[in-house]
Write a protein that holds these residues in place. Sequence first.
Motif, PDB file in Angstrom:
ATOM      1  N   ARG A 189      46.687  53.584 -10.553  1.00 40.64           N
ATOM      2  CA  ARG A 189      46.636  52.989 -11.969  1.00 40.64           C
ATOM      3  C   ARG A 189      47.620  52.047 -12.384  1.00 40.64           C
ATOM      4  N   ILE A 190      48.615  51.800 -11.516  1.00 43.81           N
ATOM      5  CA  ILE A 190      49.798  50.698 -11.852  1.00 43.81           C
ATOM      6  C   ILE A 190      49.532  49.578 -11.302  1.00 43.81           C
ATOM      7  N   ASN A 191      49.862  48.406 -11.897  1.00 43.70           N
ATOM      8  CA  ASN A 191      50.037  46.973 -11.233  1.00 43.70           C
ATOM      9  C   ASN A 191      51.282  47.122 -10.382  1.00 43.70           C
ATOM     10  N   VAL A 192      51.257  46.966  -9.349  1.00 43.62           N
ATOM     11  CA  VAL A 192      52.543  47.144  -8.364  1.00 43.62           C
ATOM     12  C   VAL A 192      52.709  45.678  -7.899  1.00 43.62           C
TER      13      VAL A 192
ATOM     14  N   ARG B 175      56.843  51.086 -19.897  1.00 40.29           N
ATOM     15  CA  ARG B 175      55.393  50.288 -19.781  1.00 40.29           C
ATOM     16  C   ARG B 175      55.803  49.677 -18.565  1.00 40.29           C
ATOM     17  N   SER B 176      56.977  49.116 -18.150  1.00 40.73           N
ATOM     18  CA  SER B 176      57.285  48.298 -17.068  1.00 40.73           C
ATOM     19  C   SER B 176      58.696  48.844 -16.462  1.00 40.73           C
ATOM     20  N   LEU B 177      58.527  48.760 -15.130  1.00 46.39           N
ATOM     21  CA  LEU B 177      59.713  49.110 -14.470  1.00 46.39           C
ATOM     22  C   LEU B 177      60.142  48.092 -13.330  1.00 46.39           C
ATOM     23  N   HIS B 178      61.165  47.720 -13.287  1.00 48.07           N
ATOM     24  CA  HIS B 178      61.532  46.637 -12.214  1.00 48.07           C
ATOM     25  C   HIS B 178      62.947  47.217 -11.509  1.00 48.07           C
ATOM     26  N   ILE B 179      62.876  47.790 -10.226  1.00 51.98           N
ATOM     27  CA  ILE B 179      63.985  48.112  -9.519  1.00 51.98           C
ATOM     28  C   ILE B 179      64.221  47.418  -8.254  1.00 51.98           C
ATOM     29  N   VAL B 180      65.527  46.910  -8.032  1.00 53.92           N
ATOM     30  CA  VAL B 180      65.723  46.322  -7.019  1.00 53.92           C
ATOM     31  C   VAL B 180      67.035  46.804  -6.221  1.00 53.92           C
ATOM     32  N   ASN B 181      66.791  47.308  -4.943  1.00 52.86           N
ATOM     33  CA  ASN B 181      67.762  47.694  -3.968  1.00 52.86           C
ATOM     34  C   ASN B 181      68.713  48.800  -4.318  1.00 52.86           C
ATOM     35  N   ASP B 182      67.737  50.084  -4.632  1.00 56.74           N
ATOM     36  CA  ASP B 182      68.386  51.365  -4.753  1.00 56.74           C
ATOM     37  C   ASP B 182      67.912  52.350  -3.832  1.00 56.74           C
ATOM     38  N   LYS B 183      68.527  53.349  -3.673  1.00 58.98           N
ATOM     39  CA  LYS B 183      68.087  54.441  -2.880  1.00 58.98           C
ATOM     40  C   LYS B 183      67.046  55.306  -3.342  1.00 58.98           C
ATOM     41  N   LEU B 184      65.905  54.836  -3.529  1.00 59.01           N
ATOM     42  CA  LEU B 184      64.725  55.510  -3.878  1.00 59.01           C
ATOM     43  C   LEU B 184      63.747  55.814  -3.018  1.00 59.01           C
ATOM     44  N   ASP B 185      63.426  56.937  -2.756  1.00 58.29           N
ATOM     45  CA  ASP B 185      62.507  57.491  -1.769  1.00 58.29           C
ATOM     46  C   ASP B 185      61.374  58.077  -2.532  1.00 58.29           C
TER      47      ASP B 185
ATOM     48  N   SER C  44      56.201  61.329 -14.599  1.00 54.63           N
ATOM     49  CA  SER C  44      56.717  61.561 -15.945  1.00 54.63           C
ATOM     50  C   SER C  44      56.505  60.382 -17.002  1.00 54.63           C
ATOM     51  N   CYS C  45      56.345  59.207 -16.508  1.00 50.61           N
ATOM     52  CA  CYS C  45      56.213  58.044 -17.253  1.00 50.61           C
ATOM     53  C   CYS C  45      54.554  57.691 -17.193  1.00 50.61           C
ATOM     54  N   HIS C  46      53.965  58.434 -18.073  1.00 50.24           N
ATOM     55  CA  HIS C  46      52.466  58.425 -18.060  1.00 50.24           C
ATOM     56  C   HIS C  46      52.001  56.846 -18.584  1.00 50.24           C
ATOM     57  N   HIS C  47      52.870  56.064 -19.472  1.00 48.04           N
ATOM     58  CA  HIS C  47      52.387  54.929 -19.876  1.00 48.04           C
ATOM     59  C   HIS C  47      52.744  53.674 -19.061  1.00 48.04           C
ATOM     60  N   LEU C  48      53.266  53.967 -17.747  1.00 47.37           N
ATOM     61  CA  LEU C  48      53.634  52.768 -17.062  1.00 47.37           C
ATOM     62  C   LEU C  48      52.518  51.958 -16.532  1.00 47.37           C
ATOM     63  N   GLU C  49      52.690  50.636 -16.773  1.00 50.44           N
ATOM     64  CA  GLU C  49      51.557  49.916 -16.434  1.00 50.44           C
ATOM     65  C   GLU C  49      51.914  48.794 -15.257  1.00 50.44           C
ATOM     66  N   TYR C  50      53.422  48.632 -15.016  1.00 47.50           N
ATOM     67  CA  TYR C  50      53.934  47.664 -14.114  1.00 47.50           C
ATOM     68  C   TYR C  50      55.172  48.229 -13.402  1.00 47.50           C
ATOM     69  N   LEU C  51      54.898  47.972 -12.086  1.00 43.89           N
ATOM     70  CA  LEU C  51      56.188  48.645 -11.404  1.00 43.89           C
ATOM     71  C   LEU C  51      56.462  47.410 -10.334  1.00 43.89           C
ATOM     72  N   ASN C  52      57.799  46.794 -10.342  1.00 38.22           N
ATOM     73  CA  ASN C  52      58.011  46.031  -9.224  1.00 38.22           C
ATOM     74  C   ASN C  52      59.539  46.433  -8.714  1.00 38.22           C
TER      75      ASN C  52
END
Length: 329
Positions: free
Chosen positions: A267-270, A220-230, A240-248
């Motif tokens: 659709r996500i609170n960023v 439902r929520s995902l918080h990622i800091v300082n990773d090699k994400l593109d 894949s995460c259809h229930h994700l509501e919050y992304l930080n």
Amino acid sequence: MRSSSSPPPPASRRGRARKAPAFHVSVFKHMELPCGRDWAELPADAISCILHRLDQTELLIGGVAAVCRSWRRAAREEPELWRRIDLRDFHHIPPFNWPVGLRSIMRAALRLSAGQCHTFFGEHLHDDHFVLLAEQAPLLKSLHLINCYCISDEGFANTIKKLSLLEELELSWCLNRTQVLELVAGACPGLKHFRLVNHWNFEPKDDRKARAIARMCGLRSLHIVNDKLDNEGLATILDSCHHLEYLNMRDYWNIKMDENLGAKLARINVDDYEYLLPSDPDSCCSSPFSSYDDYGDLSLSYYLGDDIDDMDEEHGRTIDIKSMCRYLS
């Protein structure tokens, strides 16, 4: 019949008795309490209210253990006090030049929780600490590991399987390798909140971590800091995460916002607020014990261990007024 000379009774305002004035608890700091006050006479609900305002480290090695038997009994026999165990920054407490180690404190807190611990914050844990946690907290739902770089991949793999009820997991400055995330995705099917904080990452771009996070389909929520994400990795997670509501997210130089990614994020609170490190003076995560000047006097520090009731009862009947005011502040 009242005499004609007697004064009339005071008229009540709108038929209601005037309420007694209410004072904030901080006024006790400026009051001289009677010396030798028997704190055991406090009502049980008042004792419980005071204890609920303290954290576990304060309960275990603070003055609670030295007040009296009734206070020690209240701290021991109320598992609700120990459902949330927070042992962060416990090494910064001055009295730890006496032999009470992290394992002893952790074992005592978990024993007092009577298997009902649902939230645990730990720092600088080793493999044996992690095993102890899994054995003594089978109902754990929220786990926060900070700077636990001494937990090995093998130790984590053998233990995380016992924590299948986890709904929230934080891995800050530790255990951020791809195989660890894959283990989490497989062992914790009910995971709803995930937080991954890395050190400065100079490794080449690798989307395997994104694919591992994408397997946590119930997030439902995902918080990622300082990773090699593109862009590709983030899109994989969002698909894949259809229930994700919050992304930080923070410090993602490889992500370039485009129309496709913007549509997926609609659709996500960023949130991209500034993430403060615990060592930052402006951080809200600074040591909770920084203002506990009374701990400089080791006579105010006791350990709520198994043999605490063997202490001198006369000494345990009263507590220093300065220390008591700290509890009431």
